[in-house]
Design a protein around this motif. Structure first.
Motif, PDB file in Angstrom:
ATOM      1  N   LYS A   3       0.825  -1.210   0.000  1.00 25.14           N
ATOM      2  CA  LYS A   3       0.000   0.000   0.000  1.00 25.14           C
ATOM      3  C   LYS A   3       0.855   1.254   0.000  1.00 25.14           C
ATOM      4  O   LYS A   3       1.987   1.253   0.459  1.00 25.14           O
ATOM      5  N   ALA A  36      -1.791  -1.966  -3.972  1.00 26.48           N
ATOM      6  CA  ALA A  36      -1.282  -2.403  -5.277  1.00 26.48           C
ATOM      7  C   ALA A  36      -0.086  -3.315  -5.044  1.00 26.48           C
ATOM      8  O   ALA A  36       0.493  -3.344  -3.958  1.00 26.48           O
ATOM      9  N   ASP A  37       0.309  -4.009  -6.075  1.00 28.47           N
ATOM     10  CA  ASP A  37       1.523  -4.820  -6.033  1.00 28.47           C
ATOM     11  C   ASP A  37       2.699  -3.900  -6.345  1.00 28.47           C
ATOM     12  O   ASP A  37       2.844  -3.423  -7.474  1.00 28.47           O
ATOM     13  N   LYS A  89      -2.723   0.695 -11.665  1.00 28.83           N
ATOM     14  CA  LYS A  89      -2.070  -0.224 -10.735  1.00 28.83           C
ATOM     15  C   LYS A  89      -2.823  -0.362  -9.413  1.00 28.83           C
ATOM     16  O   LYS A  89      -2.614  -1.310  -8.671  1.00 28.83           O
ATOM     17  N   VAL A  90      -3.689   0.598  -9.105  1.00 28.25           N
ATOM     18  CA  VAL A  90      -4.438   0.557  -7.846  1.00 28.25           C
ATOM     19  C   VAL A  90      -5.529  -0.512  -7.943  1.00 28.25           C
ATOM     20  O   VAL A  90      -6.374  -0.460  -8.835  1.00 28.25           O
ATOM     21  N   GLN A  91      -5.499  -1.457  -7.027  1.00 25.69           N
ATOM     22  CA  GLN A  91      -6.501  -2.525  -6.995  1.00 25.69           C
ATOM     23  C   GLN A  91      -7.616  -2.237  -5.998  1.00 25.69           C
ATOM     24  O   GLN A  91      -8.747  -2.692  -6.159  1.00 25.69           O
TER      25      GLN A  91
END
Length: 120
Positions: A3, A36-37, A89-91
């Protein structure tokens, strides 16, 4: 999941249900946590592999300082939706909107809402 957190973003907006809130405005504080990763960013030290939080800041600023809403819930919803839309990229995102000068009779420290939204 990794995060990125932005806390205490301070913007001046005109949100609220009361006429004086719309006329005078007030400070709103945002806390944003994006999940995100981030492994690739950590391994490569490459900005393009992460979320540019300066751009996230500008996104939040445009919303809070932009079109007034009656409810801070709407400010949080608009902010979360924009982050998910604009930052691939934000999940998952959590947006907390603080309204420390809310028109509440009595002594209080803060009034705030949090929304959590996940990429579908």
């Amino acid at each position: 999941m990794d995060k990125i957190k932005l806390t205490g973003l301070d913007f001046y907006g005109y949100h609220g249900c009361l006429p004086e809130e719309r006329e005078k405005g007030q400070h709103f504080l945002l806390d944003i946590t994006m999940y995100a990763d981030l492994k690739m960013a950590g391994e490569t030290d490459d900005l393009s592999a992460t979320i540019n939080y300066a751009e996230v800041y500008e996104t939040a600023k445009k919303i809070v300082e932009g079109e007034p809403c009656q409810l801070i819930e709407a400010v949080g919803e608009r902010t979360a939706a924009a982050i998910l839309r604009d930052f691939g990229k934000v999940q998952k995102v959590r947006v907390t909107v603080h309204k420390p000068q809310a028109p509440i009779p009595g002594i209080f420290e803060d009034a705030a809402i949090s929304v959590v939204r996940t990429r579908s």
